[in-house]
Design an enzyme around this catalytic site. Sequence first.
Site, PDB file in Angstrom:
ATOM      1  N   GLU A  19       0.840  -1.185   0.000  1.00 44.99           N
ATOM      2  CA  GLU A  19       0.000   0.000   0.000  1.00 44.99           C
ATOM      3  C   GLU A  19       0.881   1.243   0.000  1.00 44.99           C
ATOM      4  O   GLU A  19       2.114   1.164   0.035  1.00 44.99           O
ATOM      5  CB  GLU A  19      -0.955  -0.021   1.207  1.00 44.99           C
ATOM      6  CG  GLU A  19      -1.917  -1.203   1.172  1.00 44.99           C
ATOM      7  CD  GLU A  19      -2.947  -1.170   2.277  1.00 44.99           C
ATOM      8  OE1 GLU A  19      -3.264  -0.071   2.759  1.00 44.99           O
ATOM      9  OE2 GLU A  19      -3.434  -2.239   2.671  1.00 44.99           O
ATOM     10  N   HIS A  43      -9.058   9.141   4.136  1.00 45.85           N
ATOM     11  CA  HIS A  43      -8.731   8.118   3.145  1.00 45.85           C
ATOM     12  C   HIS A  43      -9.009   8.684   1.764  1.00 45.85           C
ATOM     13  O   HIS A  43     -10.060   9.293   1.529  1.00 45.85           O
ATOM     14  CB  HIS A  43      -9.553   6.848   3.373  1.00 45.85           C
ATOM     15  CG  HIS A  43      -8.999   5.666   2.671  1.00 45.85           C
ATOM     16  ND1 HIS A  43      -9.112   5.494   1.302  1.00 45.85           N
ATOM     17  CD2 HIS A  43      -8.295   4.598   3.120  1.00 45.85           C
ATOM     18  CE1 HIS A  43      -8.512   4.370   0.958  1.00 45.85           C
ATOM     19  NE2 HIS A  43      -8.017   3.796   2.037  1.00 45.85           N
ATOM     20  N   ARG A  99      -0.974   9.133   2.317  1.00 45.49           N
ATOM     21  CA  ARG A  99      -2.417   9.342   2.184  1.00 45.49           C
ATOM     22  C   ARG A  99      -2.807  10.813   2.194  1.00 45.49           C
ATOM     23  O   ARG A  99      -3.718  11.216   1.477  1.00 45.49           O
ATOM     24  CB  ARG A  99      -3.153   8.602   3.304  1.00 45.49           C
ATOM     25  CG  ARG A  99      -3.279   7.120   3.056  1.00 45.49           C
ATOM     26  CD  ARG A  99      -4.045   6.433   4.154  1.00 45.49           C
ATOM     27  NE  ARG A  99      -4.285   5.041   3.805  1.00 45.49           N
ATOM     28  CZ  ARG A  99      -4.827   4.158   4.624  1.00 45.49           C
ATOM     29  NH1 ARG A  99      -5.182   4.519   5.848  1.00 45.49           N
ATOM     30  NH2 ARG A  99      -5.015   2.914   4.240  1.00 45.49           N
ATOM     31  N   HIS A 138     -11.174   9.195   8.031  1.00 41.22           N
ATOM     32  CA  HIS A 138     -10.898   7.766   8.146  1.00 41.22           C
ATOM     33  C   HIS A 138     -10.304   7.363   9.490  1.00 41.22           C
ATOM     34  O   HIS A 138     -10.730   6.375  10.078  1.00 41.22           O
ATOM     35  CB  HIS A 138      -9.954   7.362   7.011  1.00 41.22           C
ATOM     36  CG  HIS A 138      -9.645   5.902   6.940  1.00 41.22           C
ATOM     37  ND1 HIS A 138     -10.632   4.938   6.850  1.00 41.22           N
ATOM     38  CD2 HIS A 138      -8.463   5.226   6.943  1.00 41.22           C
ATOM     39  CE1 HIS A 138     -10.069   3.737   6.788  1.00 41.22           C
ATOM     40  NE2 HIS A 138      -8.758   3.882   6.852  1.00 41.22           N
ATOM     41  N   ARG A 156      -0.677   8.384   9.523  1.00 43.44           N
ATOM     42  CA  ARG A 156      -0.525   6.938   9.721  1.00 43.44           C
ATOM     43  C   ARG A 156      -0.131   6.230   8.434  1.00 43.44           C
ATOM     44  O   ARG A 156      -0.719   6.457   7.382  1.00 43.44           O
ATOM     45  CB  ARG A 156      -1.839   6.349  10.243  1.00 43.44           C
ATOM     46  CG  ARG A 156      -1.815   4.833  10.378  1.00 43.44           C
ATOM     47  CD  ARG A 156      -3.100   4.306  10.977  1.00 43.44           C
ATOM     48  NE  ARG A 156      -4.243   4.488  10.108  1.00 43.44           N
ATOM     49  CZ  ARG A 156      -4.649   3.611   9.196  1.00 43.44           C
ATOM     50  NH1 ARG A 156      -3.964   2.495   9.013  1.00 43.44           N
ATOM     51  NH2 ARG A 156      -5.718   3.852   8.467  1.00 43.44           N
TER      52      ARG A 156
END
Length: 491
Positions: free
Chosen positions: A110, A224, A268, A328, A363
């Site tokens: 990811e 997100h 992100r 998110h 994160r």
Amino acid sequence: MNVIVVGSGIAGLTAALHAHESGHVVTLVTKGALGDGSTGFAQGGVAGVYGDGDSARQHARDTLDAGAGLSDPAAVSILVAEGAARIAELIARGVAFDRSPDGQLLLGREAAHSHARIVHAGGDATGAAIARALSAAVRASGITVVEDAFLVDLVVVDGAVRGIRTLVDGTLGGLDAEAVILATGGAGHLYAHTTNPEGTTGDGIAAALRAGADVADLEFVQFHPTILDSAPAFLVSEAVRGEGAILIDADGRRFMFDVHPDGELAPRDVVSRAIARQAAAQGSPVRLDATMLGAEMLAKRFPTIDRVTRERGFDWAHEPIPVTPAAHYLMGGIVTDLDGRTSIPALFAVGEVARTGVHGANRLASNSLLEGAVFGARAAAALRMPASAPLPAPTRRGDDPLPDRTTTSPFSRPALQQLMWDHVGLLRTDDGLAQALDVIRSWRATAPAPRDVAAHEDANLLLLAEATVSAALRRTTSVGAHFREPALIGV
């Protein structure tokens, strides 16, 4: 020791099982049914299995880089050092991670990960598999489970936590304990658009704030990047981009490399802001193009996403699908040491409700389930242990006196959520934050005492909203998920 665990996601379930297996008398209290919450919705997986050329050290480096220099290196070192044991434990408790025909764990990649190191189950149903397995283990253990119990407040006696107050079927009650472990998750429903399930209203953080616990980093809210632009909110896993899907504008042009050298696999916060700006510029949603992966691969690797997109009228194997960001994950929370202790004796916090220092300002994908498992186990192990080090310095809680005035805008939860989305979302300004704080404080000043669960949730959201906006105002520079638009000179 008599221990209460509040919350039944991966962090709470892990803490309860470890505490029970260490001989403590454990009562697990959960707002809904056992296993409800954000864990069951997690798609991507659990980071922490290393293939050729990868290592725990590199995982730590990726985590620190994603955290934009604000992660605690000691906490990150613990996360990656103990991750393998916790993943092995999940397997032993019945989580069937996906494997190749020869039995090897399949690894996904990811955004902001330098290697494929994420184990997953059911293709894109990792959280559901974990929630089922750990809930079954708790049931089988004989741990007392109290479902449909709302956390009203912590009970503090002589400066230490000695239990909780609850609301069950409209009746106030309480449970005594020698220690309380909060694992109540985040506060996604501060925002008009969120991936979080109903009930993520910041109850644990709010109760800790009222009890006087230190909090930090509430300004760091992760959005997100890719939520299917079709109500209700449905997350399209970052792992889809990890497999090769791309983001395109209205003309079909891939735009992420204009923004960051890692393109779709940038952190992100970078991807979310780029999507929001591109959508605003073109007046329509950006699209996620996964057609190059093929129908067979999409159905096998991402069966849940494949099913939901088709149910909503999209054939993502043959056409790009519209996506948009949504709130998110909360990087901040109740300040803890490396064993989950908070600033209040006998109160522990684990999972998204906690600020362990792992995530910093942003994160790293698939570190949240890992963090819940690692620090849930550590908190249980620390129940009888003295603190090994002082807690990190917290930020101020934003508990300035409320103004003695009213507002012409009446409070409602949707109004608060839209206010937070507009002014405390992906792109923030000094004026917008100040306006939001003024409105929120006015709402709090005129709010009646809560009587039912919905009213208690509203009070918690208002308290947490004020603390979040106050923290965002204090951090005047942009870093990670906290992005301040520059002031316009002369306007």
